[in-house]
Design a protein around this motif. Structure first.
Motif, PDB file in Angstrom:
ATOM      1  N   ALA A   1      42.319  37.879  52.684  1.00 39.72           N
ATOM      2  CA  ALA A   1      41.489  36.943  51.915  1.00 39.72           C
ATOM      3  C   ALA A   1      41.906  36.912  50.446  1.00 39.72           C
ATOM      4  CB  ALA A   1      40.014  37.326  52.044  1.00 39.72           C
ATOM      5  N   ALA A   2      42.202  38.069  49.870  1.00 43.50           N
ATOM      6  CA  ALA A   2      42.608  38.122  48.462  1.00 43.50           C
ATOM      7  C   ALA A   2      43.937  37.405  48.259  1.00 43.50           C
ATOM      8  CB  ALA A   2      42.712  39.572  47.993  1.00 43.50           C
ATOM      9  N   SER A   3      44.880  37.598  49.180  1.00 42.07           N
ATOM     10  CA  SER A   3      46.179  36.934  49.036  1.00 42.07           C
ATOM     11  C   SER A   3      46.044  35.425  49.194  1.00 42.07           C
ATOM     12  CB  SER A   3      47.191  37.504  50.033  1.00 42.07           C
ATOM     13  OG  SER A   3      46.842  37.200  51.367  1.00 42.07           O
ATOM     14  N   GLU A   4      45.223  34.998  50.132  1.00 42.59           N
ATOM     15  CA  GLU A   4      44.999  33.560  50.318  1.00 42.59           C
ATOM     16  C   GLU A   4      44.288  32.950  49.120  1.00 42.59           C
ATOM     17  OE1 GLU A   4      42.980  33.482  54.077  1.00 42.59           O
ATOM     18  OE2 GLU A   4      44.846  33.764  55.216  1.00 42.59           O
ATOM     19  N   SER A   5      43.392  33.702  48.524  1.00 36.37           N
ATOM     20  CA  SER A   5      42.684  33.227  47.332  1.00 36.37           C
ATOM     21  C   SER A   5      43.651  33.071  46.158  1.00 36.37           C
ATOM     22  CB  SER A   5      41.566  34.199  46.975  1.00 36.37           C
ATOM     23  OG  SER A   5      40.884  33.790  45.820  1.00 36.37           O
ATOM     24  N   LEU A   6      44.540  34.039  45.967  1.00 36.50           N
ATOM     25  CA  LEU A   6      45.538  33.934  44.890  1.00 36.50           C
ATOM     26  C   LEU A   6      46.450  32.732  45.098  1.00 36.50           C
ATOM     27  CD1 LEU A   6      46.582  37.639  44.297  1.00 36.50           C
ATOM     28  CD2 LEU A   6      45.719  36.051  42.563  1.00 36.50           C
ATOM     29  N   LEU A   7      46.868  32.508  46.334  1.00 37.70           N
ATOM     30  CA  LEU A   7      47.728  31.361  46.625  1.00 37.70           C
ATOM     31  C   LEU A   7      46.987  30.056  46.337  1.00 37.70           C
ATOM     32  CD1 LEU A   7      50.400  30.230  47.650  1.00 37.70           C
ATOM     33  CD2 LEU A   7      49.466  30.386  49.990  1.00 37.70           C
TER      34      LEU A   7
ATOM     35  N   GLY B   1      29.954  46.227  50.094  1.00 37.38           N
ATOM     36  CA  GLY B   1      31.342  45.806  50.268  1.00 37.38           C
ATOM     37  C   GLY B   1      31.435  44.448  50.929  1.00 37.38           C
ATOM     38  N   ASP B   2      30.629  44.240  51.967  1.00 34.99           N
ATOM     39  CA  ASP B   2      30.628  42.937  52.644  1.00 34.99           C
ATOM     40  C   ASP B   2      30.174  41.825  51.704  1.00 34.99           C
ATOM     41  OD1 ASP B   2      31.455  44.249  54.950  1.00 34.99           O
ATOM     42  OD2 ASP B   2      29.474  44.202  55.907  1.00 34.99           O
ATOM     43  N   GLN B   3      29.150  42.108  50.902  1.00 36.05           N
ATOM     44  CA  GLN B   3      28.652  41.095  49.968  1.00 36.05           C
ATOM     45  C   GLN B   3      29.682  40.821  48.884  1.00 36.05           C
ATOM     46  OE1 GLN B   3      25.890  39.181  50.224  1.00 36.05           O
ATOM     47  NE2 GLN B   3      26.645  38.087  48.439  1.00 36.05           N
ATOM     48  N   ALA B   4      30.338  41.865  48.373  1.00 38.72           N
ATOM     49  CA  ALA B   4      31.375  41.671  47.359  1.00 38.72           C
ATOM     50  C   ALA B   4      32.526  40.843  47.929  1.00 38.72           C
ATOM     51  CB  ALA B   4      31.882  43.021  46.852  1.00 38.72           C
ATOM     52  N   ALA B   5      32.904  41.112  49.174  1.00 34.48           N
ATOM     53  CA  ALA B   5      33.968  40.330  49.809  1.00 34.48           C
ATOM     54  C   ALA B   5      33.553  38.869  49.924  1.00 34.48           C
ATOM     55  CB  ALA B   5      34.302  40.904  51.186  1.00 34.48           C
ATOM     56  N   ALA B   6      32.305  38.614  50.299  1.00 37.63           N
ATOM     57  CA  ALA B   6      31.814  37.234  50.401  1.00 37.63           C
ATOM     58  C   ALA B   6      31.830  36.546  49.039  1.00 37.63           C
ATOM     59  CB  ALA B   6      30.398  37.216  50.977  1.00 37.63           C
ATOM     60  N   ALA B   7      31.630  37.319  47.982  1.00 38.92           N
ATOM     61  CA  ALA B   7      31.621  36.778  46.616  1.00 38.92           C
ATOM     62  C   ALA B   7      33.026  36.712  46.021  1.00 38.92           C
ATOM     63  CB  ALA B   7      30.728  37.631  45.723  1.00 38.92           C
ATOM     64  N   LYS B   8      34.036  37.097  46.802  1.00 37.47           N
ATOM     65  CA  LYS B   8      35.425  37.144  46.355  1.00 37.47           C
ATOM     66  C   LYS B   8      35.625  38.122  45.201  1.00 37.47           C
ATOM     67  CE  LYS B   8      36.727  32.739  48.210  1.00 37.47           C
ATOM     68  NZ  LYS B   8      37.594  31.608  48.125  1.00 37.47           N
ATOM     69  N   LEU B   9      34.841  39.174  45.219  1.00 43.98           N
ATOM     70  CA  LEU B   9      34.981  40.270  44.260  1.00 43.98           C
ATOM     71  C   LEU B   9      35.734  41.382  44.988  1.00 43.98           C
ATOM     72  CD1 LEU B   9      31.332  40.204  42.854  1.00 43.98           C
ATOM     73  CD2 LEU B   9      33.392  39.299  41.749  1.00 43.98           C
TER      74      LEU B   9
ATOM     75  N   ASP C   1      23.544  32.995  43.895  1.00 43.08           N
ATOM     76  CA  ASP C   1      24.965  32.960  44.260  1.00 43.08           C
ATOM     77  C   ASP C   1      25.400  34.343  44.750  1.00 43.08           C
ATOM     78  OD1 ASP C   1      25.653  34.539  42.002  1.00 43.08           O
ATOM     79  OD2 ASP C   1      26.408  32.842  40.874  1.00 43.08           O
ATOM     80  N   ALA C   2      26.528  34.375  45.436  1.00 42.52           N
ATOM     81  CA  ALA C   2      27.002  35.595  46.084  1.00 42.52           C
ATOM     82  C   ALA C   2      27.278  36.718  45.089  1.00 42.52           C
ATOM     83  CB  ALA C   2      28.251  35.291  46.913  1.00 42.52           C
ATOM     84  N   GLN C   3      27.775  36.391  43.903  1.00 43.63           N
ATOM     85  CA  GLN C   3      28.056  37.433  42.905  1.00 43.63           C
ATOM     86  C   GLN C   3      26.769  38.061  42.393  1.00 43.63           C
ATOM     87  OE1 GLN C   3      30.699  36.034  39.845  1.00 43.63           O
ATOM     88  NE2 GLN C   3      32.360  35.658  41.285  1.00 43.63           N
ATOM     89  N   THR C   4      25.745  37.255  42.172  1.00 42.63           N
ATOM     90  CA  THR C   4      24.464  37.784  41.719  1.00 42.63           C
ATOM     91  C   THR C   4      23.865  38.699  42.771  1.00 42.63           C
ATOM     92  OG1 THR C   4      24.038  35.897  40.272  1.00 42.63           O
ATOM     93  CG2 THR C   4      22.122  37.170  40.984  1.00 42.63           C
TER      94      THR C   4
ATOM     95  N   ASP D   1      36.118  49.094  46.376  1.00 44.73           N
ATOM     96  CA  ASP D   1      35.465  50.281  45.824  1.00 44.73           C
ATOM     97  C   ASP D   1      34.238  50.685  46.639  1.00 44.73           C
ATOM     98  OD1 ASP D   1      37.409  50.207  43.857  1.00 44.73           O
ATOM     99  OD2 ASP D   1      36.067  49.411  42.306  1.00 44.73           O
ATOM    100  N   ALA D   2      33.449  49.702  47.066  1.00 48.52           N
ATOM    101  CA  ALA D   2      32.257  50.001  47.868  1.00 48.52           C
ATOM    102  C   ALA D   2      32.654  50.588  49.217  1.00 48.52           C
ATOM    103  CB  ALA D   2      31.420  48.733  48.061  1.00 48.52           C
TER     104      ALA D   2
END
Length: 192
Positions: A130-136, A90-98, A66-69, A104-105
């Motif tokens: 993406a973060a705002s859309e995820s929260l919504l 950073g790109d991978q963390a964004a894909a994992a919604k982290l 999975d993307a987080q792993t 930070d990266a």
């Protein structure tokens, strides 16, 4: 007296071995929704060799994780001063919604290579959206499943942290509606 000291030393050694074994345990997630606990034997950047707690050894390509792993694996072996590596993290963390990890990266990448500032600014703009859309989306889900407390928390976070994002307009209307219904419910409860 010597027997007590020897027993205490053996007990401490057993506890230390247990703690070391527990520290070596790692949890990985697969792209198929499985969670595996065990020991990471090797990681070459495209696949891992993993031994489960039951002793089964398996080779898993990154595409089956999975993307987080994948992010955690990448982050663990990327130096803070590796700008290109931090961009990939950073790109991978964004894909994992982290989103915090992604930010930070990217910050580490710019710190190491200031010429990346424009590129990182564009990524951070997309990350905020993406973060705002995820929260919504999370607030809508919580509301649909009868969790107004969770929806309220997500919407409040959306308003405080992302008030300038397009998702905030819809979130604001949803928050107003949710607060009005809670006020109405409290008034009805007091009237009884």
């Amino acid at each position: 007296m010597t027997k007590r000291i020897r027993t205490a030393a053996l007990l401490l050694a057993a506890l230390a071995a247990t703690a070391a074994g527990a520290a070596a345990q790692q949890v990985i997630g697969t792209a198929f929704g499985q969670t595996l606990t065990g020991e990471l034997i090797s990681d070459d950047g495209s696949k891992i060799v993993f031994r489960t707690g039951e002793g089964t050894q398996m080779t898993l390509p990154y595409s089956e994780l999975d993307a987080q792993t994948v992010f955690r694996l990448m982050d663990a072996k990327t130096a803070p001063t590796d700008a290109a590596g931090q961009m990939r993290c950073g790109d991978q963390a964004a894909a994992a919604k982290l989103f915090d990890d992604a930010r930070d990266a990217y910050a580490l990448a710019v710190k190491d290579d200031p010429s990346l500032t424009d590129q990182v600014d564009a990524k951070l703009t997309a990350l905020r959206r993406a973060a705002s859309e995820s929260l919504l989306a999370e607030a809508k889900h919580a509301s649909e499943y009868g969790r107004p407390d969770v929806a309220l928390h997500d919407l409040t976070t959306l308003m405080h942290e992302f008030s300038d994002e397009p998702a905030a307009q819809e979130g604001r209307a949803m928050l107003d509606s949710l607060q009005a219904s809670q006020t109405k419910a409290r008034s009805a409860a007091k009237a009884q």
